[in-house]
Structure formats: C-alpha cells, structure tokens
Write a protein that holds these residues in place. Structure first.
Motif, PDB file in Angstrom:
ATOM      1  N   THR A  47      36.894  -2.641  45.749  1.00  0.00           N
ATOM      2  CA  THR A  47      38.078  -2.835  44.917  1.00  0.00           C
ATOM      3  C   THR A  47      38.490  -1.608  44.133  1.00  0.00           C
ATOM      4  O   THR A  47      39.680  -1.308  44.006  1.00  0.00           O
ATOM      5  N   LEU A  91      44.678 -17.463  41.031  1.00  0.00           N
ATOM      6  CA  LEU A  91      43.454 -17.508  40.211  1.00  0.00           C
ATOM      7  C   LEU A  91      43.446 -16.378  39.196  1.00  0.00           C
ATOM      8  O   LEU A  91      43.062 -16.558  38.035  1.00  0.00           O
ATOM      9  N   GLY A  92      43.888 -15.176  39.631  1.00  0.00           N
ATOM     10  CA  GLY A  92      43.958 -14.045  38.708  1.00  0.00           C
ATOM     11  C   GLY A  92      44.914 -14.306  37.570  1.00  0.00           C
ATOM     12  O   GLY A  92      44.620 -13.979  36.401  1.00  0.00           O
ATOM     13  N   ASP A 113      43.472  -7.583  41.621  1.00  0.00           N
ATOM     14  CA  ASP A 113      42.505  -8.369  42.393  1.00  0.00           C
ATOM     15  C   ASP A 113      41.524  -9.123  41.501  1.00  0.00           C
ATOM     16  O   ASP A 113      40.463  -9.557  41.968  1.00  0.00           O
ATOM     17  N   MET A 167      41.058 -17.080  50.254  1.00  0.00           N
ATOM     18  CA  MET A 167      41.286 -15.728  49.758  1.00  0.00           C
ATOM     19  C   MET A 167      42.702 -15.564  49.209  1.00  0.00           C
ATOM     20  O   MET A 167      42.923 -14.903  48.186  1.00  0.00           O
ATOM     21  N   ILE A 190      36.475 -15.970  43.966  1.00  0.00           N
ATOM     22  CA  ILE A 190      36.340 -16.183  45.405  1.00  0.00           C
ATOM     23  C   ILE A 190      34.858 -16.184  45.776  1.00  0.00           C
ATOM     24  O   ILE A 190      34.101 -15.325  45.330  1.00  0.00           O
ATOM     25  N   LEU A 197      34.109 -13.056  50.280  1.00  0.00           N
ATOM     26  CA  LEU A 197      34.478 -11.738  49.767  1.00  0.00           C
ATOM     27  C   LEU A 197      33.774 -10.615  50.537  1.00  0.00           C
ATOM     28  O   LEU A 197      34.360  -9.562  50.791  1.00  0.00           O
ATOM     29  N   GLY A 230      41.530 -12.052  40.518  1.00  0.00           N
ATOM     30  CA  GLY A 230      41.266 -13.394  41.016  1.00  0.00           C
ATOM     31  C   GLY A 230      40.095 -13.451  41.985  1.00  0.00           C
ATOM     32  O   GLY A 230      39.540 -14.526  42.234  1.00  0.00           O
ATOM     33  N   LYS A 231      39.703 -12.291  42.550  1.00  0.00           N
ATOM     34  CA  LYS A 231      38.561 -12.285  43.474  1.00  0.00           C
ATOM     35  C   LYS A 231      37.249 -12.638  42.764  1.00  0.00           C
ATOM     36  O   LYS A 231      36.250 -12.944  43.417  1.00  0.00           O
ATOM     37  N   LYS A 270      39.321 -24.769  36.398  1.00  0.00           N
ATOM     38  CA  LYS A 270      38.332 -24.074  37.232  1.00  0.00           C
ATOM     39  C   LYS A 270      36.984 -24.799  37.196  1.00  0.00           C
ATOM     40  O   LYS A 270      36.261 -24.832  38.191  1.00  0.00           O
ATOM     41  N   GLU A 295      44.426 -17.480  47.599  1.00  0.00           N
ATOM     42  CA  GLU A 295      44.612 -18.088  46.283  1.00  0.00           C
ATOM     43  C   GLU A 295      44.307 -17.112  45.147  1.00  0.00           C
ATOM     44  O   GLU A 295      44.582 -17.408  43.985  1.00  0.00           O
ATOM     45  N   HIS A 296      43.765 -15.917  45.478  1.00  0.00           N
ATOM     46  CA  HIS A 296      43.279 -15.070  44.385  1.00  0.00           C
ATOM     47  C   HIS A 296      44.368 -14.565  43.445  1.00  0.00           C
ATOM     48  O   HIS A 296      44.095 -14.364  42.253  1.00  0.00           O
TER      49      HIS A 296
END
Length: 608
Positions: A507, A574-575, A543, A568, A549, A554, A545-546, A356, A570-571
C-alpha cells in the motif's frame, strides 16, 4: 424515457428518432444494428425475414414470439453452419421484431466469445427490437397506401405520439386520445385485464371522472366482449346488442367498436371507441383502430421493458430500496417541487452504530439481515410518497416532502426506536442501533447542501453519544466545529497510513504515487492550499478500508474470484465508515469513498 443513468439511454433515444424519421427499411435496420452495438457488447447484428431464412432458431422465435438465447453448444444447430460461420458466432441472442400481431423479422445478435446473456441485456435488446418494429410498422403503413388521407395522418400522428414516452400510463392515455380522434369518436377507453379476470378502466379520452377505476366484468359492454372473445367487436346498436355493465359508466353511447390488445404472448386489454349517435362502423374505421392498437402494443412493450431496466438501475439489490444514484435524482426533484409549491421539505440521514461489530462478531449474513430489517422498518414508518434509499454501506436516507422540521425529528425518533427494537443481541445488549441527522430545506439550498446539512447533524449525533437524533442548525454546526477542532491532529493521517502499510505492505508506495497524482491535479485545478492538503490526505488514506478486509483476501497470490472481488470492492465504503468515526478525519470520508470512481461512470462503489 430511459433514465440517463442507464447506458442504453442514448442508443434507445437515437433509434427512437430513427424509427420516426427513416425513409427506408434498409436505413432503419442499419440504424438498429449500429445502436444495438452501441448499447450492448455484441460483435455482429443481422436481421432476417422469417419466410426467406432457412434458420431453425428463427422458426422457433416466430412460433413462440419469444427471444432465444444460444450458447456455444447450440449456436451452429440453431443458426445453421452458414449463418453461424458468417457471423463468427459462439453465442447469440435471437429477438423477435413483431408488429401487426405477427413476428415479421428476427434479429440475430452474435458474440465471438462464449458469454451468457443477462436478463438486463435481453430486456435492452427486446426494447431496441420493439423500437425498430415501431419504425417498420410505420414504414409498412406508408407503403400500403391507405386510401384516406386523414386516416394516414391519424396513424402517423399516433405513431409519433405513442413514441414520445416510455411511461405505460402516458402511452395508454395517448392511445385513447389518438384512437378517438382517428375515427371521429365521442369517447374512448382502454381497459387492462386484472388478475381476478375483471378489466380495469385505466386510460380514457372524454370520459367522466367516475369512469376511471371502474372494473368491467367479463362479457360486459364492448370491451368486455372483446376480452371474452379475443376478437374485434363492432356494434351499431350498443344497448340492444351488448350485455350492459352493471353501472353505466359511459351514458349516451349508442354505437361503438373495440379491438383486443395483446403483447408478450397474451391478451392484456381492450381499446374501445364509442359514438353518441347510431352509425355503421366502416371496415376502414376498424382497420385504422387495429393499426393504432398495434402501434400502441409496441409502445406498451417498450414501456414495460423500460420499467424493468429502470427499476434494476435505481434499486439497491440487498434491501429493495432506492440506491444512491436514484436518491440523488429524487432529492433534486423534490427540491424543485418544494420551490415551485412553497412547501417544506426535510431530509433524514441514518447511520447504523457499530455495524462493523455485527459483521465481525455475528457474521456478514447477520449484517445483511439487519440491513434488510432496517429497510423494512423505514418503509413502515414513512408515507407512500416519501422517498427511502440505502445511501451506501450502513447508511440510509429519508426524503420527506411537505414535512416541517419538528415533524421530521419525530419521524427520526420513531425510526430510532424501531431500529433499536429490531437490533440483534450480543452478550445481553443490542448492537446495531442508529444515529440520525435531520436537515430542513430552504432557499437557495441545493440537493448537495441539504444532504450535507443532514450529514453534519448525523456526525454531531455520533460525536455526542450515538443512538440519538441531531437537527442541523447554526448552533449545531458551531458545536460540531468546536468538537472537531478540540481534538484535531494532523499526525492522525500518518498514524493511520502506517497502520494500513503494516497490514498491506504494497500500500505505501502505491498510496504515495496516488498522493502525487491527486495533489498535482488539485494544484492544476487551482484549489486552495487547505483543499489540496485534504485531497493529499484523502489520497494517502484511500485504501484505509482494507483494514477491514480479511487477510486471506488481501494477501492472496493470484487473481481474486468473484466473491473475493465483491468483498474487496467494499473497501471504499468501509474506509468512509472508518473515517466518519474519527472526528479529526471525518472530512476525508467522502474523498476516500470516491477514490475508485472513474470519469466514465465505470468505477465503484457508486458508479458516478
């Protein structure tokens, strides 16, 4: 056959069966139309006979033997007003249906909306057209009333045999066998043209081992003459009539016949059959050989189109490695082989450390470049028969057949060194090193068990300093469990959920609804209390992974464009990466990764 991961597999298989069994052209074309609509997003399908169709686009397809894509600006011009109106077409794809060396029908695939035809859609449409061409060729052969019953049987057998596989080598092997049997030959071979103008002995029947791989120069032997003239060649005095190859790869041949093989608009190879006695080659022998070659050409086109579709379905676009789904299949295949042959098998799971940071501090292009460099390093480190895949995000996997655990660990150490040497520099130090987990297969482990063991070893490597290799053993599992229990915190889930809510105020209410639905399903399935709790926690954090973002995406008002949606989407990955780096939450990582998968395979990121 088309891999089961591709949506066109079932329609292709059904149409293949129809091509073998249909009793009439009308029935076969109806099956073609139905299966085309099942395989592709089209609104209408019509098949025209070129001679009776006053459609400019059809004439173009017949002249070029190539598919023609029409957007809204060209649809009426190329289809004509009547045809375009009848099909209510705003975009169309015209596909040739060819056999016996000519375009005999043209299929029109119409859409009522303006939409560009993708390369994969065109490949699938052409494969379907090739399948129906095979059936139409079979029907035409039956209707011709071939004089000799045995030759009819040979053609039918060849048509069936050639359609049993979509692997090019298997098709060519079948062609050589069926051609030899059809005309009562002693040997048969298929030669494919190469880039340097020579022809490679690729598939044969009753050929000696030294024949395979022989390179035939232009003009040499029967096949060389066929390729030099693009015409059938017949001889009853082979050694007197033909310029002989420099090396006599098929000794004893006294007479023979050869025919060209053309597909996709060019000469691609030659089929030849040899006899060990002098004989006059009858016109019927030449005719049946040409008919079998025509059937084989259709099968070869199918095999090449299938290979394009299969490769696209199993390859990661960024790195060119196998993707997650394809690797799952390969792991199962290798386990079956190891169980059958009693050979060792190891798996290495690789995760880039601090990836990252590369994206955040050097930019996403630098991250993509690093992933490609790692993929190249993995290819260079493994043997041709080892399997390499991008498993998702910044994770890779190696499957090493015939490899003991100690050797696999040595491979993993070399990979770690390669990745470190190619890692980008930031503030005088390397970032983008990797941690690796090694697992060894033993009965009765499944593919999931083998990968899970490598994943646990990888997690141990992460927890004990990163940039190292860990091997899955009972002691390693105990150490990992001790580390996880030492700092487990149920409050971590709520703390992370609060962080998500602070970043995206939509969320919390949404996540609580997901928790209710997910835990309700878990209870209906009869899962244990611990399992239900894990599902609920994973749902609450689905969510997470957001957090990675960009805020402008977002909180954007209105719909996301294609680029923003790809970011988006990819979240979930990423999460997963965020949770894997939090020991007390690592068990939730796969739940979060797969929260957005759908029952029908249309979800993301892995299309399960």
């Amino acid at each position: 056959m088309i891999a089961s991961t591709t949506p066109a597999h079932a329609p292709l298989r059904r149409l293949s069966e129809a091509a073998l069994s249909a009793c009439s052209e009308a029935g076969l074309l109806a099956a073609f139309a139905a299966e085309t609509r099942a395989a592709l997003p089209v609104d209408a399908v019509e098949v025209l006979v070129p001679a009776s169709a006053d459609v400019p686009g059809v004439a173009h397809v017949v002249a070029t033997a190539r598919s023609l894509m029409l957007d809204e600006t060209r649809t009426v011009t190329e289809l004509g007003v009547d045809c375009a109106t009848r099909l209510d077409a705003r975009s169309a794809l015209l596909v040739p249906i060819a056999w016996a060396g000519a375009v005999r029908r043209v299929a029109i695939l119409a859409r009522r909306c303006e939409q560009v035809w993708s390369h994969d859609e065109t490949a699938i449409a052409e494969t379907l057209a090739n399948q129906v061409a095979l059936g139409l060729a079979r029907l035409e052969s039956q209707h011709r009333g071939v004089a000799q019953t045995e030759r009819d049987k040979a053609l039918a057998r060849a048509a069936h045999a050639l359609n049993e596989s979509l692997e090019l080598q298997a098709v060519l092997d079948t062609l050589a066998r069926e051609a030899d049997l059809a005309v009562g030959g002693d040997v048969a071979g298929v030669y494919l043209l190469q880039g340097d103008g020579t022809a490679l002995a690729t598939a044969g029947h009753n050929c000696p081992p030294e024949w395979y791989g022989y390179r035939l120069s232009p003009g040499e032997g029967i096949a060389g003459q066929v390729l030099a003239t693009d015409r059938a060649v017949v001889t009853s005095a082979y050694r007197q009539d033909m310029p002989l190859p420099a090396t006599i790869a098929l000794p004893g041949v006294l007479s023979g016949v050869g025919v060209p093989m053309c597909w996709n608009g060019s000469l691609r190879g030659a089929l030849s059959v040899g006899f060990l006695d002098r004989r006059v080659i009858a016109p019927d022998d030449l005719g049946v050989l040409e008919a079998i070659a025509d059937l084989a050409v259709v099968a070869c086109r199918n095999a090449e189109a299938y290979d394009v579709v299969r490769t696209a379905a199993s390859t990661d676009a960024l790195t060119g490695l196998l993707n997650h789904g394809a690797m799952q299949v390969r792991v199962r295949e290798e386990i079956a082989r190891a169980a059958r042959d009693g050979q060792p098998l190891c798996c290495v799971l690789i995760d880039l450390d601090d990836f990252k940071r590369v994206n955040d501090e050097l930019g996403h292009p630098a991250g993509d470049a690093l992933l490609r460099r790692v993929a190249d390093a993995l290819r260079e480190e493994v043997r041709p028969y080892d399997q390499v895949a991008r498993y998702g995000g910044d994770e890779f996997v190696l499957v090493l057949p015939g490899t003991e655990e100690g050797v696999a660990r040595a491979v993993a150490e070399r990979v770690r060194e390669r990745v470190l040497n190619g890692a980008p520099q930031l503030d005088g130090s390397s970032i983008g090193n990797c941690s690796l987990g090694v697992s060894s297969w033993e009965l009765p482990m499944s593919a999931d068990d083998l990968l899970a063991a490598a994943d646990r070893a990888l997690l141990l490597a992460k927890r004990t300093g990163k940039a190292r290799v860990a091997v899955a053993t009972p002691d390693a599992d105990e150490e990992l469990e001790r580390l996880q229990h030492a700092d487990a915190s149920p409050a971590a889930v709520q703390a992370l959920a609060a962080a998500i809510e602070a970043r995206d105020d939509y969320t919390r209410e949404h996540s609580e609804q997901v928790v209710r639905l997910a835990s309700g399903v878990a209870l209906l399935l009869g899962l244990t209390a611990d399992a239900v709790a894990r599902v609920s926690s994973g749902a609450l954090l689905h969510d997470v992974g957001k957090l990675a973002i960009p805020q402008e995406i977002l909180r954007k008002d209105g719909a996301l464009d294609d680029h923003e949606w790809r970011v988006m989407a990819e979240h979930p990955v990423l999460g997963e990466g965020i949770l894997r780096r939090l020991p007390q939450l690592a068990a939730l990582a796969l739940i979060v990764r797969h929260e957005h998968e759908h029952w029908d395979g249309s979800g993301y990121p892995d299309g399960l």
